[in-house]
Design a protein around this motif. Sequence first.
Motif, PDB file in Angstrom:
ATOM      1  N   UNK A  37     -38.744  -9.454 -10.251  1.00  0.00           N
ATOM      2  CA  UNK A  37     -39.576  -8.545 -11.041  1.00  0.00           C
ATOM      3  C   UNK A  37     -40.576  -9.354 -11.854  1.00  0.00           C
ATOM      4  N   UNK A  38     -41.864  -8.821 -12.079  1.00  0.00           N
ATOM      5  CA  UNK A  38     -42.895  -9.473 -12.901  1.00  0.00           C
ATOM      6  C   UNK A  38     -42.678  -9.036 -14.347  1.00  0.00           C
ATOM      7  N   UNK A  39     -42.645 -10.062 -15.273  1.00  0.00           N
ATOM      8  CA  UNK A  39     -42.389  -9.820 -16.702  1.00  0.00           C
ATOM      9  C   UNK A  39     -43.566 -10.344 -17.499  1.00  0.00           C
ATOM     10  N   UNK A  40     -44.070  -9.529 -18.504  1.00  0.00           N
ATOM     11  CA  UNK A  40     -45.169  -9.921 -19.397  1.00  0.00           C
ATOM     12  C   UNK A  40     -44.588 -10.227 -20.774  1.00  0.00           C
ATOM     13  N   UNK A  41     -45.010 -11.373 -21.367  1.00  0.00           N
ATOM     14  CA  UNK A  41     -44.539 -11.815 -22.687  1.00  0.00           C
ATOM     15  C   UNK A  41     -45.737 -11.829 -23.611  1.00  0.00           C
ATOM     16  N   UNK A  42     -45.637 -11.192 -24.833  1.00  0.00           N
ATOM     17  CA  UNK A  42     -46.745 -11.086 -25.788  1.00  0.00           C
ATOM     18  C   UNK A  42     -46.280 -11.598 -27.140  1.00  0.00           C
ATOM     19  N   UNK A  43     -47.187 -12.432 -27.827  1.00  0.00           N
ATOM     20  CA  UNK A  43     -46.936 -12.979 -29.177  1.00  0.00           C
ATOM     21  C   UNK A  43     -48.078 -12.564 -30.058  1.00  0.00           C
ATOM     22  N   UNK A  44     -47.790 -11.799 -31.195  1.00  0.00           N
ATOM     23  CA  UNK A  44     -48.824 -11.313 -32.106  1.00  0.00           C
ATOM     24  C   UNK A  44     -48.378 -11.530 -33.535  1.00  0.00           C
ATOM     25  N   UNK A  45     -49.417 -11.675 -34.484  1.00  0.00           N
ATOM     26  CA  UNK A  45     -49.142 -11.862 -35.912  1.00  0.00           C
ATOM     27  C   UNK A  45     -50.179 -11.121 -36.708  1.00  0.00           C
ATOM     28  N   UNK A  46     -50.075 -11.156 -38.070  1.00  0.00           N
ATOM     29  CA  UNK A  46     -50.987 -10.463 -38.948  1.00  0.00           C
ATOM     30  C   UNK A  46     -52.359 -11.112 -38.953  1.00  0.00           C
ATOM     31  N   UNK A  47     -53.262 -10.437 -39.710  1.00  0.00           N
ATOM     32  CA  UNK A  47     -54.642 -10.925 -39.787  1.00  0.00           C
ATOM     33  C   UNK A  47     -54.681 -12.291 -40.449  1.00  0.00           C
ATOM     34  N   UNK A  48     -55.537 -13.150 -39.909  1.00  0.00           N
ATOM     35  CA  UNK A  48     -55.725 -14.484 -40.465  1.00  0.00           C
ATOM     36  C   UNK A  48     -54.731 -15.494 -39.964  1.00  0.00           C
ATOM     37  N   UNK A  49     -53.699 -15.098 -39.200  1.00  0.00           N
ATOM     38  CA  UNK A  49     -52.699 -16.031 -38.703  1.00  0.00           C
ATOM     39  C   UNK A  49     -53.016 -16.386 -37.263  1.00  0.00           C
ATOM     40  N   UNK A  50     -52.897 -17.656 -36.915  1.00  0.00           N
ATOM     41  CA  UNK A  50     -53.123 -18.147 -35.568  1.00  0.00           C
ATOM     42  C   UNK A  50     -51.764 -18.268 -34.876  1.00  0.00           C
ATOM     43  N   UNK A  51     -51.590 -17.589 -33.674  1.00  0.00           N
ATOM     44  CA  UNK A  51     -50.315 -17.573 -32.982  1.00  0.00           C
ATOM     45  C   UNK A  51     -50.365 -18.509 -31.785  1.00  0.00           C
TER      46      UNK A  51
END
Length: 922
Positions: free
Chosen positions: A338-352
Amino acid sequence: MPGPSPGLCRASLGLWAALGLGLLGLSAVAQEPFWADLQPRVALVERGGSLWLNCSTNCPRPERGGLETSLRRNGTQRGLRWLARQLVDIREPETQPVCFFRCARRTLQARGLIRTFQRPDRVELVPLPAWQPVGENFTLSCRVPGAGPRGSLTLTLLRGAQELIRRSFAGEPPRARGAVLTATVLARREDHGANFSCRAELDLRPHGLGLFENSSAPRELRTFALSPDPPRLAAPRLLEVGSERPVSCTLDELFPASEAGVYLALGDHRLSPEITLEGDALVATATATANAEQEGARQLVCRVTLGGESRETRENVTVYSFPAPVLTLSEPSAPEGKVVTVTCAAGAGALVTLDGIPAEVPGQPAQLQLNATEDDDERSFFCDAVLEVAGETLSKNKSAELRVLYAPRLDDSDCPRSWTWPEGPEQTLRCEARGNPTPSVHCERPDSGAVLALGLLGPVTRALAGTYRCTAANVQGQAVKDVTLTVEYAPALDSVGCPEHITWLEGTEVSLSCVAHGVPPPNVSCVRSGEARVLEGLLHVGREHAGTYRCEATNPQGSAAKNVAVTVEYGPSFEEPSCPSNWTWVEGSGQLFSCEVDGKPEPSVECIGSEGTSEGMLLPLASSDSNPRVPSISSDLAPGIYICNATNRHGSTVKAVAVSTESPPQMDESTCPSHQTWLEGALAAALACDARGRPSPQVRCSREGVPRPQRLRVSREDAGTYHCLATNMHGTDTRTVTVGVEYRPVVAELAASPPGGVRPGGNFTLTCRAEAWPPAQISWRAPPGALNIGLSSNNSTLSVAGAMGSHGGEYECAATNAHGRHARRITVRVAGPWLWVAVGGAAGGAALLAAGAGLAFYVQSTACKKGEYNVQEAESSGEAVCLNGAGGGAGGGSGAEGGTEAAGTAEEQAGGEVFAIQLTSA
């Protein structure tokens, strides 16, 4: 109406006294001057009090009189020459009343002095400062308003019970009232909490009154010391919204630290600190919590206040908001492929950054895609976020795990095809399969259905050995695998394969073999104890092969050893030392014949007489063990030839034994009497003492104590106790013999008593003592006609009471035993005042002549004295003797000497003894 006061009474008495004096002195009016008097002349009255004054004169007829004063009056009493008035509410410090009378156109006056005093009812200490710095001066001021007179006042300032300053106002003007005392005091640490007060004393005892005291209410002093330095504030520079961080504020050199107030606030939000005191140091700790409304730069304030003074410190704190990044998987549990998508997000002004790959710009998320495989199962993904706040770089991260679902797999690494385990220790039996979800594994023996308890700790036993079919299964599928379990265990030597005891027969051929159990099969070897050579092949059995052999079985799991006892059996045989051909039995020893026979198993032995008196008799044998077959041999064992026969299951043999008997020494009353008697004067001989025994014993006797001297004939000194010892090769025997020596009798003593004077009718006693063994029998022969003679129980004493002339004569004492007779004589002469009576062994006529001659001689002689008597022994003589020993008579004939026994017996000599006794009439 109240009664008269004491002052009025005194005034009345003074008035009557004055009237009396006036009456007595009317005749002399012209000669004495007139006067006026005021009583009391000087008075001290409490302020507001009252006083009676008495004004009087000696003028017989005063025209008028009165009392002048500015004080209020309450009542007046008068007489012809006196006036009494009460003054009330006296308040002026000092006043002078005047008493006056008009007499003979003259004015008579008397002045008085009235002073007031006021008790120190109000003693006031000026209030102290609320807080007084340590090391600085403060003022103590005490006021006592209105009290007086001041000259009698004394004021004292006190710290607790300690006097600080005391002042007396003596010498002040009488009208002065009230007093003030002021002092400057240096504040100290120990003055904190101390009470200060003022004490006032009004001493009127010199004026006949008392001492009046009063004190102010105490005032407490509170001192403090505050460091000039500001507090030390420990706080974070950055504070995240919603987080809690500790802050602390410390100030040293603070006294009293417990009285200090602390204000701690973050911006407009006041914190609730916890105060800790350590000596003069104060530490305030609190937890700072920021909310979203406080985001930005804020000040943290710490203020410490004591004694109206404060010290303050401020620190800048930046409040920020930085939420944790969000990491998401399109499918947290995905099937394989199976194909799996991984996402990393943070608040404004933060570099992920996702797995090391950053986003393009701050505020944007980062993504990656993958095709799920078995290797991706339990793979972790990391999302990092970075934010800069007030020049500092902050970071947060989050991780997530991907689960990939796939069918079971049984690999040899996790579930080997062949297992080999040692027996005994506890093991955890494992056969693990890979797969998601985790597969269940089941191992079962196809032949018996036995199941292995996988994953459980348990002991390994031989019963677990065998081949199992293991099946792993989950929702994605299953996998099957056959495994073989081998259980190894150490060798064991049991009694079946390797017995503890083996018996061989001498002369046969055998081999020593032991079979051991174990996995893998053990190797077994046997060696004889004390030797190193291993037994191999066949052995030709001899007695030397008997003994203990050590057999050891060995395999990789260990070893086992066992001792095997080999017994070699053979037929019986006699040996001379252990079964002698000649044996001597000692009577009474209880000894048994020992006949030990060599043979295995141990032969049975029996010995039977073959000739003479021993024929058919059984010879008792000593057992080879500790218990004999019979308790002992009887005393009538017959000597002779005995045939001994030894038998066991392998054969028999015989042997002839010659038996002889002997005995130890033995003495008894028949061979050695315990009491023996010898006769004095007989030829000396040895004791009659023999002993029985074989061989014949030798007997030796010795006297107890002093050895017996060598002499030809027996003496009395030979009597005593003798010890006889009989000895031969089998032992000894002893006996004690008592020897008594008997001898003929001898009259050792024949005496008369008393030896002094006897009057007619007096008493005398004859005593006879004989030596003899056995003891002699005593007999007496008295003069004819002697009556009233008494004898003792054993005839040794003859007594006469009331002696008369018939008692005079010869007395004989004879001693007799089995060995002979012996006698002695004694002559008793009885005489009155005019007559001597001689009794002896001579003829009667001669005795009378001798008595007449003696009487004549007694009358003429002055050497003999009347009223005395004497007894003198005379061996073989009947001669009379003068009583006092003088003038011995010459006419004594010889008395009878000796005595004869029955015809044919030996003559026995006896010495004659003569006593001369004078009897005097009253």
